[in-house]
Each structure stands twice: as structure tokens, then as C-alpha cells.
Design a protein around this motif. Structure first.
Motif, PDB file in Angstrom:
ATOM      1  N   SER A  80       0.847  -1.196   0.000  1.00  0.00           N
ATOM      2  CA  SER A  80       0.000   0.000   0.000  1.00  0.00           C
ATOM      3  C   SER A  80       0.879   1.241   0.000  1.00  0.00           C
ATOM      4  O   SER A  80       1.902   1.284   0.694  1.00  0.00           O
ATOM      5  N   PHE A  81       0.459   2.241  -0.772  1.00  0.00           N
ATOM      6  CA  PHE A  81       1.146   3.526  -0.814  1.00  0.00           C
ATOM      7  C   PHE A  81       0.156   4.646  -0.495  1.00  0.00           C
ATOM      8  O   PHE A  81       0.138   5.693  -1.136  1.00  0.00           O
ATOM      9  N   ASP A  82      -0.665   4.423   0.521  1.00  0.00           N
ATOM     10  CA  ASP A  82      -1.664   5.423   0.876  1.00  0.00           C
ATOM     11  C   ASP A  82      -1.001   6.585   1.627  1.00  0.00           C
ATOM     12  O   ASP A  82       0.210   6.566   1.865  1.00  0.00           O
ATOM     13  N   PRO A  83      -1.756   7.622   2.018  1.00  0.00           N
ATOM     14  CA  PRO A  83      -1.114   8.834   2.535  1.00  0.00           C
ATOM     15  C   PRO A  83      -0.236   8.664   3.761  1.00  0.00           C
ATOM     16  O   PRO A  83       0.628   9.512   4.011  1.00  0.00           O
ATOM     17  N   VAL A  84      -0.431   7.615   4.554  1.00  0.00           N
ATOM     18  CA  VAL A  84       0.340   7.493   5.789  1.00  0.00           C
ATOM     19  C   VAL A  84       1.390   6.383   5.745  1.00  0.00           C
ATOM     20  O   VAL A  84       2.080   6.151   6.744  1.00  0.00           O
ATOM     21  N   LYS A  85       1.528   5.712   4.621  1.00  0.00           N
ATOM     22  CA  LYS A  85       2.512   4.633   4.544  1.00  0.00           C
ATOM     23  C   LYS A  85       3.927   5.193   4.386  1.00  0.00           C
ATOM     24  O   LYS A  85       4.131   6.391   4.196  1.00  0.00           O
ATOM     25  N   ILE A  86       4.934   4.304   4.450  1.00  0.00           N
ATOM     26  CA  ILE A  86       6.333   4.740   4.430  1.00  0.00           C
ATOM     27  C   ILE A  86       6.645   5.536   3.177  1.00  0.00           C
ATOM     28  O   ILE A  86       7.319   6.563   3.226  1.00  0.00           O
ATOM     29  N   ILE A  87       6.187   5.071   2.020  1.00  0.00           N
ATOM     30  CA  ILE A  87       6.172   5.919   0.839  1.00  0.00           C
ATOM     31  C   ILE A  87       4.729   6.027   0.373  1.00  0.00           C
ATOM     32  O   ILE A  87       3.936   5.099   0.558  1.00  0.00           O
ATOM     33  N   THR A  88       4.387   7.160  -0.194  1.00  0.00           N
ATOM     34  CA  THR A  88       3.008   7.383  -0.610  1.00  0.00           C
ATOM     35  C   THR A  88       2.941   7.790  -2.068  1.00  0.00           C
ATOM     36  O   THR A  88       3.855   8.436  -2.581  1.00  0.00           O
ATOM     37  N   SER A  89       1.863   7.404  -2.723  1.00  0.00           N
ATOM     38  CA  SER A  89       1.512   7.969  -4.025  1.00  0.00           C
ATOM     39  C   SER A  89       0.180   8.700  -3.871  1.00  0.00           C
ATOM     40  O   SER A  89      -0.592   8.796  -4.802  1.00  0.00           O
ATOM     41  N   ILE A  90      -0.083   9.209  -2.667  1.00  0.00           N
ATOM     42  CA  ILE A  90      -1.312   9.801  -2.168  1.00  0.00           C
ATOM     43  C   ILE A  90      -2.348   8.702  -1.923  1.00  0.00           C
ATOM     44  O   ILE A  90      -2.862   8.582  -0.825  1.00  0.00           O
ATOM     45  N   ASP A  91      -2.646   7.926  -2.944  1.00  0.00           N
ATOM     46  CA  ASP A  91      -3.309   6.649  -2.729  1.00  0.00           C
ATOM     47  C   ASP A  91      -2.762   5.711  -3.791  1.00  0.00           C
ATOM     48  O   ASP A  91      -2.486   6.141  -4.915  1.00  0.00           O
ATOM     49  N   GLY A  92      -2.595   4.472  -3.443  1.00  0.00           N
ATOM     50  CA  GLY A  92      -2.049   3.527  -4.408  1.00  0.00           C
ATOM     51  C   GLY A  92      -1.631   2.241  -3.743  1.00  0.00           C
ATOM     52  O   GLY A  92      -1.635   2.111  -2.516  1.00  0.00           O
ATOM     53  N   GLY A  93      -1.289   1.272  -4.561  1.00  0.00           N
ATOM     54  CA  GLY A  93      -0.845  -0.024  -4.066  1.00  0.00           C
ATOM     55  C   GLY A  93      -0.155  -0.782  -5.170  1.00  0.00           C
ATOM     56  O   GLY A  93       0.037  -0.261  -6.280  1.00  0.00           O
ATOM     57  N   ALA A  94       0.237  -2.000  -4.866  1.00  0.00           N
ATOM     58  CA  ALA A  94       0.886  -2.836  -5.870  1.00  0.00           C
ATOM     59  C   ALA A  94       0.749  -4.297  -5.470  1.00  0.00           C
ATOM     60  O   ALA A  94       0.674  -4.627  -4.282  1.00  0.00           O
ATOM     61  N   VAL A  95       0.702  -5.159  -6.486  1.00  0.00           N
ATOM     62  CA  VAL A  95       0.756  -6.606  -6.299  1.00  0.00           C
ATOM     63  C   VAL A  95       2.028  -7.095  -6.963  1.00  0.00           C
ATOM     64  O   VAL A  95       2.276  -6.778  -8.129  1.00  0.00           O
ATOM     65  N   VAL A  96       2.814  -7.879  -6.235  1.00  0.00           N
ATOM     66  CA  VAL A  96       3.926  -8.589  -6.850  1.00  0.00           C
ATOM     67  C   VAL A  96       3.422  -9.968  -7.247  1.00  0.00           C
ATOM     68  O   VAL A  96       2.921 -10.727  -6.418  1.00  0.00           O
ATOM     69  N   LEU A  97       3.544 -10.252  -8.536  1.00  0.00           N
ATOM     70  CA  LEU A  97       3.001 -11.481  -9.116  1.00  0.00           C
ATOM     71  C   LEU A  97       4.081 -12.543  -9.217  1.00  0.00           C
ATOM     72  O   LEU A  97       5.259 -12.227  -9.439  1.00  0.00           O
ATOM     73  N   PRO A  98       3.713 -13.822  -9.087  1.00  0.00           N
ATOM     74  CA  PRO A  98       4.728 -14.880  -9.115  1.00  0.00           C
ATOM     75  C   PRO A  98       5.500 -14.980 -10.417  1.00  0.00           C
ATOM     76  O   PRO A  98       6.667 -15.338 -10.417  1.00  0.00           O
ATOM     77  N   SER A  99       4.859 -14.682 -11.568  1.00  0.00           N
ATOM     78  CA  SER A  99       5.543 -14.828 -12.853  1.00  0.00           C
ATOM     79  C   SER A  99       4.924 -13.900 -13.880  1.00  0.00           C
ATOM     80  O   SER A  99       3.847 -13.336 -13.675  1.00  0.00           O
ATOM     81  N   SER A 100       5.609 -13.762 -15.013  1.00  0.00           N
ATOM     82  CA  SER A 100       5.101 -12.908 -16.089  1.00  0.00           C
ATOM     83  C   SER A 100       3.784 -13.435 -16.660  1.00  0.00           C
ATOM     84  O   SER A 100       3.004 -12.668 -17.239  1.00  0.00           O
TER      85      SER A 100
END
Length: 385
Positions: A190-210
């Protein structure tokens, strides 16, 4: 002689639990992104995905940026095959976003207890809750402190389950010598406003493979088959097909540009937070009736700093700090006591119920100076000692 009003010392400044670290570099990133003229998902989104992958050291794994951390969790659970009636084992000591993401899939949250030391999912409690309907395990790396992920992965392999790691507190944390997200199954940030880094709101999934990228992209953008590739070039494809179910979960160029400016400073943010956490722990470890986290913060990217206080003194401590203009938080309320969760399956909750009565979140900010930490420490010690 004219009488003058008596002067009173000014109150200390308000100290919030969270203060986002927004500098000139982030403000410039926003301005530059507007000048590009492409405000939706675009080339900056792809750049953020690529640079997150490089930072984490993911190898052949892939990163998908989303508009929130909750969206990331929902997409990950869909990719894990969670559907109507499927059970997902998840701690009750957690934010409700995880449980709501399971419900969005039609799944059933099955609430488990936590370990007393790292406050992550207890592998024994998890395994005791596995049934033929279990599809996945959703553990949380609480406060950035890695949970017992090796034991949870072993349980998943034994029962042929998927793991969706909630690393929304743990961007940059290290487990077993590797950054969280660099291996394993599906991992969410999560990259919401209070996380260590922020994109104001945002997130990411790391996927096992392409191989997971195309279906993940369709889930992120309304089931559309190829428009993502064109949008990564700051253009649009006006001929496309809609292959399956999807949502409007994409991250814009504006948000991604903010995230890129923050990612460039993440090591600085983490090291300053580690210093503050270590100073807190050193100063508070001998306070009667109070427990500090069982971590030396080596390899931990601390989202929050928490203490545990005897439950009969917790509200008093919170009030004492409030009188000193110091804000506190409680992470978390026990999910199994919410109305929505009353009928959800669950195991025994002795640790969760004890921790939820004790835990208090203290102010922690990137770049937090020693004087600020000491101000909080002094207020705690003056009340508890």
C-alpha cells in the motif's frame, strides 16, 4: 500603574501519529506530471512498476500498480482463485480491508489468532483452521515486522493453498535475507497517505511470474485485453476486446509520479524510522506495565511504532498523552467483534484479545528527530512511573 494580563506558557505543538514526508521533490514530480499532459494510467505507471521491481529484487516476478492497497488485495485474491464459498484464513488482528477484499471475491474470512511476539498469524492456529473449503492464507507483516512466513508457506504447500501476503505495512522490510515481495506467491503493498512511501493513494501486487501479468492487467482495467500496453505509452487503443471480469483499479500517471519521487528516498525514510524506533525501545523497555516490540529493527521497515500497556492503564495513558498534545492510535480493533464478522468462522483468540486490549500506536514519522521521540517518552514515563 496599568495591570497587564498574566502570561501562560504556550501549549506544546500538536504531534500527530502520522505525518507524510512530502518535500520539494514530490511537489516537482506532480508539476512535471501535469506538464506531460497525460493524467490517466501511463508511462509513469509502468516506470513505477519497473522501479519497484528493481528495488525489491524480484527477478522474473512482475509488479502491477493499483489505485489502492485494498484493490491490490482484491486482485491478488482473484488471481489466487478465491471465489464464492471459498475460505481464506486471515488474522482477526488486522485492518478490515483484508476481510472486505475476501468478501468482494465471494469468499469467507476465517479468523485466526496471532503470535505474541511478532503479532503475525500463528502458523499452528492457521493450520488448525484448514478445511476442504480453504483456498488461501492471508497473513499480515504487522508494523513492518515480518511474520513467520516460512512456516506459513510450509503449511500452504502441505495443503495445496495459495498465500497472499499483506505487506501493506512492510515495503522495504527484509525476511530471511530478502526483501519482502522478492519471493513467495502473491504479495501486496500500500502507498496510501500514511505509509512509508506514498503515491497519495495507491498499491501494488507482486506477481509470481510474467504469466500472471495479462490476467492481472485485465482485472485492473475492466477486463480489457490490450489497452494497458497502449496506455503505458501515454496513448489509447480504440480497438480492443473485453475478455472477462474487471475493475477500475488502475494507478494514474499523477499518483505514479508522486510514488516515484518517494521511492527515490525510501532508504532514507526507512533508516530514520529505524533510528526513532530503536530510541523509543531503549528508553521505554524498563517502564513498568509496558512492553516494547520484540525487534531490533534490523531489516524492518517500520510503518508504525507500538507499545503494549496493561489494559487497565491504556485509556489513562492515551488521555495523559492527549493532554500533552500527543496523538495516539490503536492498530487494531479485533475484527471478530465487528457486527459483519459475528458469523464468520474463527478459532480461539486468546492472544488477539489480549493484544487488542493493550496495543497503543505512538507517533512515528520519516525524519523524526530525537527531541520529538524524547517528548513522547517523557510523557509516557511521567504517567506510568
Amino acid at each position: 500603574m496599568i495591570a497587564t494580563p498574566m502570561s501562560h506558557p504556550s501549549a506544546p505543538p500538536h504531534l500527530p501519529v502520522f505525518i507524510p514526508s512530502i518535500g520539494v521533490d514530490t511537489l516537482k514530480a506532480v508539476t512535471d506530471a501535469f506538464h506531460v499532459g497525460w493524467l490517466g494510467m501511463g508511462a509513469s505507471t509502468l516506470e513505477l512498476e519497473t522501479k519497484i521491481g528493481a528495488y525489491l529484487g524480484i527477478g522474473e516476478r512482475r509488479v502491477l500498480a493499483t489505485n489502492t492497497g485494498t484493490s491490490a488485495l482484491h486482485i491478488a485474491l482473484k488471481l489466487a482463485g478465491v471465489g464464492p464459498g471459498d475460505e481464506v484464513i486471515v488474522p482477526s488482528f488486522n485492518f478490515i480491508a483484508d476481510h472486505q477484499a475476501i468478501k468482494q471475491c465471494g469468499g469467507v474470512p476465517v479468523l485466526c489468532d496471532i503470535c505474541d511476539d511478532d503479532l503475525g498469524a500463528d502458523p499452528a492456529a492457521v493450520e488448525a483452521l484448514v478445511t476442504p473449503r480453504t483456498k488461501a492464507i492471508l497473513p499480515l507483516h504487522y508494523a513492518g515486522i515480518p511474520c513467520r512466513i516460512d512456516a506459513l508457506r510450509a503449511a500452504a504447500r502441505k495443503h495445496n493453498l495459495r498465500i497472499v501476503e499483506d505487506a501493506t505495512h512492510a515495503f522495504g522490510s527484509v525476511a530471511r535475507g530478502k526483501k519482502v515481495g522478492s519471493d513467495g506467491d502473491l504479495v501486496c503493498f500500500s502507498f496510501d497517505p500514511v505509509k512509508i512511501i506514498t503515491s497519495i493513494d495507491g498499491g501494488a501486487v507482486v506477481l509470481p511470474s510474467s504469466d500472471d501479468m495479462a490476467p492481472a492487467q485485465r482485472l485492473r482495467l475492466l477486463g480489457i485485453d490490450k489497452d494497458t500496453v497502449e496506455r503505458y505509452k501515454n496513448t489509447r487503443s480504440w480497438e480492443y476486446d473485453v475478455l472477462d471480469e474487471g475493475y477500475r483499479y488502475h494507478l494514474t500517471n499523477i499518483n505514479a509520479s508522486i510514488g516515484l519521487s518517494q521511492l527515490a528516498r525510501v532508504d532514507e525514510f526507512i533508516s530514520s524510522r529505524q533510528r526513532a524506533c530503536r530510541r523509543y525501545s531503549a528508553a521505554l523497555k524498563d517502564v513498568p506495565g509496558l512492553r516494547v516490540p520484540q525487534s531490533d529493527y534490523e531489516g524492518v521497515s517500520p510503518f508504525i511504532y507500538f507499545v503494549r500497556v496493561d489494559k487497565d492503564r491504556r485509556l489513562g495513558l492515551i488521555d495523559a498523552l492527549k493532554k500533552q498534545n500527543i496523538a495516539t492510535g490503536i492498530h487494531f480493533l479485533p475484527t471478530h467483534k465487528f457486527t459483519i464478522a459475528r458469523q464468520w468462522p474463527r478459532g480461539p483468540m486468546p492472544v488477539t484479545e489480549r493484544v487488542c486490549d493493550e496495543v497503543v500506536t505512538l507517533p512515528l514519522h520519516s525524519g523524526m528527530n530525537n527531541e520529538t521521540v524524547d517528548r513522547v517518552v517523557e510523557a509516557i514515563r511521567s504517567y506510568l512511573t
